[in-house]
Design a protein around this motif. Sequence first.
Motif, PDB file in Angstrom:
ATOM      1  N   ALA A 249       4.978   5.217 -15.033  1.00 18.04           N
ATOM      2  CA  ALA A 249       5.946   5.234 -13.936  1.00 18.04           C
ATOM      3  C   ALA A 249       6.325   3.826 -13.510  1.00 18.04           C
ATOM      4  O   ALA A 249       7.498   3.531 -13.250  1.00 18.04           O
ATOM      5  N   THR A 250       5.330   2.931 -13.425  1.00 17.84           N
ATOM      6  CA  THR A 250       5.641   1.559 -12.994  1.00 17.84           C
ATOM      7  C   THR A 250       6.423   0.805 -14.069  1.00 17.84           C
ATOM      8  O   THR A 250       7.233  -0.065 -13.755  1.00 17.84           O
ATOM      9  N   HIS A 251       6.199   1.142 -15.337  1.00 22.01           N
ATOM     10  CA  HIS A 251       7.000   0.537 -16.413  1.00 22.01           C
ATOM     11  C   HIS A 251       8.464   0.927 -16.253  1.00 22.01           C
ATOM     12  O   HIS A 251       9.373   0.095 -16.397  1.00 22.01           O
ATOM     13  N   GLN A 252       8.696   2.183 -15.914  1.00 24.71           N
ATOM     14  CA  GLN A 252      10.069   2.640 -15.698  1.00 24.71           C
ATOM     15  C   GLN A 252      10.679   1.944 -14.486  1.00 24.71           C
ATOM     16  O   GLN A 252      11.855   1.555 -14.508  1.00 24.71           O
TER      17      GLN A 252
ATOM     18  N   ILE B 122       6.645  -9.291 -15.347  1.00 26.70           N
ATOM     19  CA  ILE B 122       7.526  -8.620 -14.386  1.00 26.70           C
ATOM     20  C   ILE B 122       6.934  -7.256 -14.028  1.00 26.70           C
ATOM     21  O   ILE B 122       6.906  -6.864 -12.855  1.00 26.70           O
ATOM     22  N   HIS B 123       6.453  -6.537 -15.007  1.00 27.52           N
ATOM     23  CA  HIS B 123       5.850  -5.217 -14.782  1.00 27.52           C
ATOM     24  C   HIS B 123       4.673  -5.330 -13.804  1.00 27.52           C
ATOM     25  O   HIS B 123       4.560  -4.538 -12.852  1.00 27.52           O
TER      26      HIS B 123
ATOM     27  N   LEU C  72      11.747  -1.473 -15.521  1.00 26.82           N
ATOM     28  CA  LEU C  72      13.002  -1.408 -16.285  1.00 26.82           C
ATOM     29  C   LEU C  72      14.198  -1.249 -15.350  1.00 26.82           C
ATOM     30  O   LEU C  72      15.251  -1.878 -15.545  1.00 26.82           O
ATOM     31  N   GLU C  73      14.050  -0.414 -14.333  1.00 27.91           N
ATOM     32  CA  GLU C  73      15.136  -0.196 -13.377  1.00 27.91           C
ATOM     33  C   GLU C  73      15.425  -1.475 -12.588  1.00 27.91           C
ATOM     34  O   GLU C  73      16.595  -1.809 -12.335  1.00 27.91           O
ATOM     35  N   ALA C  74      14.367  -2.193 -12.193  1.00 25.06           N
ATOM     36  CA  ALA C  74      14.568  -3.444 -11.461  1.00 25.06           C
ATOM     37  C   ALA C  74      15.259  -4.485 -12.334  1.00 25.06           C
ATOM     38  O   ALA C  74      16.162  -5.205 -11.885  1.00 25.06           O
ATOM     39  N   ILE C  75      14.858  -4.565 -13.592  1.00 21.14           N
ATOM     40  CA  ILE C  75      15.476  -5.514 -14.522  1.00 21.14           C
ATOM     41  C   ILE C  75      16.959  -5.202 -14.697  1.00 21.14           C
ATOM     42  O   ILE C  75      17.803  -6.112 -14.709  1.00 21.14           O
ATOM     43  N   ALA C  76      17.289  -3.926 -14.797  1.00 25.17           N
ATOM     44  CA  ALA C  76      18.695  -3.534 -14.957  1.00 25.17           C
ATOM     45  C   ALA C  76      19.486  -3.779 -13.679  1.00 25.17           C
ATOM     46  O   ALA C  76      20.601  -4.315 -13.717  1.00 25.17           O
ATOM     47  N   MET C  77      18.920  -3.402 -12.532  1.00 20.19           N
ATOM     48  CA  MET C  77      19.642  -3.513 -11.266  1.00 20.19           C
ATOM     49  C   MET C  77      19.911  -4.960 -10.893  1.00 20.19           C
ATOM     50  O   MET C  77      20.984  -5.293 -10.387  1.00 20.19           O
ATOM     51  N   PHE C  78      18.938  -5.845 -11.181  1.00 17.27           N
ATOM     52  CA  PHE C  78      19.086  -7.242 -10.779  1.00 17.27           C
ATOM     53  C   PHE C  78      19.477  -8.145 -11.947  1.00 17.27           C
ATOM     54  O   PHE C  78      19.457  -9.364 -11.822  1.00 17.27           O
ATOM     55  N   ASN C  79      19.828  -7.528 -13.067  1.00 18.12           N
ATOM     56  CA  ASN C  79      20.345  -8.270 -14.215  1.00 18.12           C
ATOM     57  C   ASN C  79      19.394  -9.394 -14.637  1.00 18.12           C
ATOM     58  O   ASN C  79      19.810 -10.520 -14.903  1.00 18.12           O
ATOM     59  N   ILE C  80      18.101  -9.078 -14.687  1.00 17.43           N
ATOM     60  CA  ILE C  80      17.092 -10.060 -15.084  1.00 17.43           C
ATOM     61  C   ILE C  80      17.070 -10.151 -16.602  1.00 17.43           C
ATOM     62  O   ILE C  80      16.941  -9.133 -17.292  1.00 17.43           O
ATOM     63  N   ARG C  81      17.179 -11.343 -17.117  1.00 16.54           N
ATOM     64  CA  ARG C  81      17.144 -11.535 -18.569  1.00 16.54           C
ATOM     65  C   ARG C  81      15.694 -11.694 -19.007  1.00 16.54           C
ATOM     66  O   ARG C  81      15.176 -12.787 -19.180  1.00 16.54           O
ATOM     67  N   GLY C  82      15.057 -10.549 -19.143  1.00 14.31           N
ATOM     68  CA  GLY C  82      13.659 -10.503 -19.527  1.00 14.31           C
ATOM     69  C   GLY C  82      13.254  -9.062 -19.779  1.00 14.31           C
ATOM     70  O   GLY C  82      14.035  -8.134 -19.558  1.00 14.31           O
TER      71      GLY C  82
END
Length: 496
Positions: free
Chosen positions: A372-375, A353-354, A378-388
């Motif tokens: 910065a891209t790791h952060q 995903i990163h 993380l924001e994309a995973i939280a915003m889109f509720n990705i289980r990963g």
Amino acid sequence: MQIELQQITKRFGQVLANDQVSMTVQAGSIHGLLGENGAGKSTIVKVLSGFISRDSGSVLFDGEAANIKTPADAIRSGVGMLHQDPLDFPPLSVLDNFVVGRGEVLAKGLFSGLKFVNLDRARQEFLRLSETFNFSLNPDVRVADLTVGERQQLEIIRLLSLGVKTLILDEPTTGISASQKTALFEAARRLAAEGKSVIFVSHKLEDVEELCDRVTVMRAGQVVGHAEIPCPDSVLIDLIFGKELALPIKPRTQQSEPMLELDGIVVKDDRLTLKVDTLTAYKGEVIGLAGLEGSGQQLLLLLCAGLMRASAGRIEIDALDMTQKPYPAYLKHGIGYSPADRLKDGLIRGLSIHEHVILRQPNQSPFIDWKATHQTALEAIAMFNIRGKPHSHVERLSGGNQQRTQLALLPVPLNLLLMEHPTRGLDIESTLWVWQQLIARCQTGTTILFMSSDLDEIMQYSDRVLVFSGGEVSEPIAASELTVEKLGQMIGGRFE
């Protein structure tokens, strides 16, 4: 040859593609097979022609049990199938393709015990069959230079030369000319008159009524009825769809400023020519694209995404002329495309995903800011509720989480979103979540065009609907004004 299918069942994992399917095809008849996307038509004819093995059930030819495990078994038993895309060898000549599959050797005899093709005799047989069916085929040209209709004609006479007594035609009238369709229908009638049988798989009501003697209708993997032809359209449509359409649940978007405008569009692929005289899609609007697979919906989406060029016409997005612009220009202008095959066309196997987030970044620097891209990941995973996790490889995610990842990678701002089957294979929770996100995008002005084989999905979430049939497309129709009969007529090729 009479064919009997008795309680054929076939599963693909959790999907029950054929559920106790039984039907009889009489010798000397043309038997239609109807049903919407996912009804099980393709599976049952592939079982009969040896391309798929059945899990249970029986196949009888003239009352005798048949053991069909491969296409070669089927042909030896007298069954051949003409696929939507004929199975041929484009670099070879027509004559070379004609003799393929005979179990003979195209060489001069150096080995004892082998049987060799007599090309002069094969040429004579080819010309005789071509003349019998009024096909104008040159045995010396490359198959790559033939039209789709001519390739169909070649495959028909090749199968007949192998002794086929039952010919399966799978959606054969898509992408061929009117004269080739006439020749095809005349050939089918001639075969029936000779005592052979034809199974005609189609969604075009007009073709079925013109050609067939009897039809079998499938829905959700089961046979739901049979009918003699002629038969009222309303009877066939009721059998095919079997229910009233779902009611719209999306709040209706008020037409305001145009987001997408098409004028005089012509776009082609190998099988289809799609023409759209005019189309205007408004900001915040959802337009569903209904019709059977391969009817032109994907061509329209690819065109609007900048992934396919029109041979004629003009495309304007948010008042900007995008005609013939390259794909990066579409991305820069906020046009997103979400393909149906997530791992083939939307995501990259082996990448995390990163790493997908990094690829999305419009960064001109050759250096990567990993922190910065790791952060951002993380924001994309939280915003889109990705289980990963950021390091999770996309191929290891569930279908729902792959779709969430695709949505997280769409451009920002997003002016126009083009989607193929946005919820195919997703569970109810993921389906609802996806549409909540999409409707939220619409409320910020994003326009969505999406295709789906689920008519309920199209009806529930569309403001307006375009109906496609063999390259023809309807005028946009308010979802609230559609009925089963009206939709069925148009999917069947009747727009008037």
